[in-house]
Motif scaffolding. Structure first.
Motif, PDB file in Angstrom:
ATOM      1  N   LYS A   1       0.852  -1.196   0.000  1.00 13.79           N
ATOM      2  CA  LYS A   1       0.000   0.000   0.000  1.00 13.79           C
ATOM      3  C   LYS A   1       0.884   1.241   0.000  1.00 13.79           C
ATOM      4  CE  LYS A   1      -4.161   1.971   1.827  1.00 13.79           C
ATOM      5  NZ  LYS A   1      -4.510   2.464   0.492  1.00 13.79           N
ATOM      6  N   LYS A   2       1.258   1.670  -1.202  1.00 16.15           N
ATOM      7  CA  LYS A   2       2.205   2.789  -1.349  1.00 16.15           C
ATOM      8  C   LYS A   2       1.747   4.060  -0.648  1.00 16.15           C
ATOM      9  CE  LYS A   2       4.350   1.535  -5.698  1.00 16.15           C
ATOM     10  NZ  LYS A   2       4.034   0.308  -6.187  1.00 16.15           N
ATOM     11  N   ASP A   3       0.429   4.263  -0.577  1.00 19.00           N
ATOM     12  CA  ASP A   3      -0.089   5.498   0.028  1.00 19.00           C
ATOM     13  C   ASP A   3      -0.490   5.312   1.494  1.00 19.00           C
ATOM     14  OD1 ASP A   3      -2.271   3.872  -0.473  1.00 19.00           O
ATOM     15  OD2 ASP A   3      -3.548   5.486  -1.186  1.00 19.00           O
ATOM     16  N   TYR A   4       0.114   4.332   2.143  1.00 19.91           N
ATOM     17  CA  TYR A   4      -0.200   4.063   3.551  1.00 19.91           C
ATOM     18  C   TYR A   4       0.122   5.290   4.393  1.00 19.91           C
ATOM     19  CZ  TYR A   4      -0.433   1.752   8.065  1.00 19.91           C
ATOM     20  OH  TYR A   4      -0.784   1.399   9.337  1.00 19.91           O
ATOM     21  N   TRP A   5      -0.726   5.576   5.344  1.00 14.50           N
ATOM     22  CA  TRP A   5      -0.448   6.632   6.323  1.00 14.50           C
ATOM     23  C   TRP A   5      -0.758   6.090   7.709  1.00 14.50           C
ATOM     24  CZ3 TRP A   5      -4.807   6.557   3.345  1.00 14.50           C
ATOM     25  CH2 TRP A   5      -6.023   6.562   4.019  1.00 14.50           C
ATOM     26  N   PHE A   6      -0.044   6.629   8.672  1.00 14.54           N
ATOM     27  CA  PHE A   6      -0.189   6.194  10.053  1.00 14.54           C
ATOM     28  C   PHE A   6      -1.243   7.048  10.750  1.00 14.54           C
ATOM     29  CE2 PHE A   6       3.959   4.875   8.659  1.00 14.54           C
ATOM     30  CZ  PHE A   6       4.076   3.601   9.176  1.00 14.54           C
ATOM     31  N   ALA A   7      -1.633   6.637  11.935  1.00 15.66           N
ATOM     32  CA  ALA A   7      -2.673   7.342  12.692  1.00 15.66           C
ATOM     33  C   ALA A   7      -2.275   8.788  12.982  1.00 15.66           C
ATOM     34  CB  ALA A   7      -2.975   6.604  13.995  1.00 15.66           C
ATOM     35  N   ASN A   8      -0.984   9.050  13.116  1.00 19.31           N
ATOM     36  CA  ASN A   8      -0.532  10.426  13.377  1.00 19.31           C
ATOM     37  C   ASN A   8      -0.332  11.215  12.084  1.00 19.31           C
ATOM     38  OD1 ASN A   8       1.808   9.331  12.339  1.00 19.31           O
ATOM     39  ND2 ASN A   8       3.049   9.724  14.145  1.00 19.31           N
ATOM     40  N   LYS A   9      -0.824  10.677  10.963  1.00 22.52           N
ATOM     41  CA  LYS A   9      -0.757  11.280   9.622  1.00 22.52           C
ATOM     42  C   LYS A   9       0.638  11.255   9.007  1.00 22.52           C
ATOM     43  CE  LYS A   9      -4.702  14.304  10.343  1.00 22.52           C
ATOM     44  NZ  LYS A   9      -5.816  13.703  10.206  1.00 22.52           N
ATOM     45  N   ALA A  10       1.572  10.582   9.631  1.00 24.95           N
ATOM     46  CA  ALA A  10       2.896  10.416   9.040  1.00 24.95           C
ATOM     47  C   ALA A  10       2.798   9.436   7.875  1.00 24.95           C
ATOM     48  CB  ALA A  10       3.889   9.891  10.082  1.00 24.95           C
ATOM     49  N   THR A  11       3.599   9.669   6.854  1.00 28.00           N
ATOM     50  CA  THR A  11       3.642   8.779   5.693  1.00 28.00           C
ATOM     51  C   THR A  11       4.830   7.825   5.829  1.00 28.00           C
ATOM     52  OG1 THR A  11       5.071  10.259   4.436  1.00 28.00           O
ATOM     53  CG2 THR A  11       2.667  10.603   4.227  1.00 28.00           C
ATOM     54  N   LEU A  12       4.918   6.891   4.918  1.00 24.23           N
ATOM     55  CA  LEU A  12       6.065   5.988   4.898  1.00 24.23           C
ATOM     56  C   LEU A  12       7.359   6.786   4.726  1.00 24.23           C
ATOM     57  CD1 LEU A  12       4.595   3.200   2.598  1.00 24.23           C
ATOM     58  CD2 LEU A  12       4.776   3.180   5.085  1.00 24.23           C
ATOM     59  N   ARG A  13       7.323   7.799   3.877  1.00 21.00           N
ATOM     60  CA  ARG A  13       8.494   8.654   3.651  1.00 21.00           C
ATOM     61  C   ARG A  13       8.877   9.384   4.927  1.00 21.00           C
ATOM     62  NH1 ARG A  13      12.773   8.433   1.721  1.00 21.00           N
ATOM     63  NH2 ARG A  13      11.733   7.274   0.102  1.00 21.00           N
ATOM     64  N   ASP A  14       7.886   9.870   5.686  1.00 17.78           N
ATOM     65  CA  ASP A  14       8.177  10.578   6.939  1.00 17.78           C
ATOM     66  C   ASP A  14       8.945   9.678   7.912  1.00 17.78           C
ATOM     67  OD1 ASP A  14       6.802  12.887   6.100  1.00 17.78           O
ATOM     68  OD2 ASP A  14       4.908  12.176   6.957  1.00 17.78           O
ATOM     69  N   ILE A  15       8.482   8.453   8.075  1.00 15.18           N
ATOM     70  CA  ILE A  15       9.130   7.531   9.016  1.00 15.18           C
ATOM     71  C   ILE A  15      10.518   7.147   8.504  1.00 15.18           C
ATOM     72  CG2 ILE A  15       8.968   5.312  10.210  1.00 15.18           C
ATOM     73  CD1 ILE A  15       6.863   7.316  11.137  1.00 15.18           C
ATOM     74  N   THR A  16      10.623   6.885   7.210  1.00 19.19           N
ATOM     75  CA  THR A  16      11.918   6.543   6.614  1.00 19.19           C
ATOM     76  C   THR A  16      12.908   7.688   6.786  1.00 19.19           C
ATOM     77  OG1 THR A  16      10.851   5.101   4.993  1.00 19.19           O
ATOM     78  CG2 THR A  16      13.087   5.860   4.478  1.00 19.19           C
ATOM     79  N   ASP A  17      12.464   8.909   6.514  1.00 15.67           N
ATOM     80  CA  ASP A  17      13.339  10.075   6.674  1.00 15.67           C
ATOM     81  C   ASP A  17      13.745  10.266   8.129  1.00 15.67           C
ATOM     82  OD1 ASP A  17      13.168  10.529   3.967  1.00 15.67           O
ATOM     83  OD2 ASP A  17      11.800  12.241   4.131  1.00 15.67           O
ATOM     84  N   THR A  18      12.829  10.012   9.043  1.00 16.68           N
ATOM     85  CA  THR A  18      13.134  10.134  10.474  1.00 16.68           C
ATOM     86  C   THR A  18      14.231   9.164  10.868  1.00 16.68           C
ATOM     87  OG1 THR A  18      10.883  10.843  10.967  1.00 16.68           O
ATOM     88  CG2 THR A  18      12.169   9.972  12.801  1.00 16.68           C
ATOM     89  N   ILE A  19      14.130   7.924  10.403  1.00 17.02           N
ATOM     90  CA  ILE A  19      15.140   6.914  10.726  1.00 17.02           C
ATOM     91  C   ILE A  19      16.476   7.286  10.088  1.00 17.02           C
ATOM     92  CG2 ILE A  19      15.819   4.499  10.396  1.00 17.02           C
ATOM     93  CD1 ILE A  19      12.792   3.825  10.662  1.00 17.02           C
TER      94      ILE A  19
END
Length: 132
Positions: free
Chosen positions: A94-112
């Motif tokens: 699911k490429k457009d997955y978003w988390f409950a806090n509205k973070a995207t996969l890219r947001d989490i990846t960039d954070t890491i």
């Protein structure tokens, strides 16, 4: 009457040869409907690792509970690698997955990436949430 049996035969062939969703390797699920994609995403998130402490396991909340002090351990002991695998799994189902806090996969990846590869480290939240 022959047409009825032919339709029934085709239905039985399709029904009997359909595969169940793969919960262990969700990326093996093909041609996902929107509901199946969300279910497969949940299967990705259920994949846990003994390398990650429970508090660092990525959930649908999107909260990376990695403090500045624990960042080195998270990055070097395999937890960042495992979380990356979960993010990759989510991307493939699911490429457009978003988390409950509205973070995207890219947001989490960039954070890491920022937390593990810069002097800034981790702050306990994803980039998206801390900026928005």
């Amino acid at each position: 009457m022959a047409r009825k049996w032919m339709v029934l035969s085709v239905f039985m062939i399709l029904f009997c040869t359909s595969k169940a969703e793969n919960k262990t390797y969700p990326t093996a699920n093909n041609n996902l409907s929107p509901i199946q994609a969300w279910r497969s995403a949940e299967y990705c998130l259920q994949n846990t690792s003994t390398k990650c402490w429970d508090k660092y396991t990525l959930t649908d909340s999107g909260w990376l509970n990695v403090t500045h002090e624990d960042g080195h351990w998270f990055c070097t002991e395999g937890c960042a690698e495992h979380t990356g695998w979960v993010l990759d799994c989510l991307f493939h189902v699911k490429k457009d997955y978003w988390f409950a806090n509205k973070a995207t996969l890219r947001d989490i990846t960039d954070t890491i990436n920022l937390g593990c590869n810069s002097t800034q480290g981790f702050s306990g939240v994803s980039i998206h949430v801390s900026q928005g």
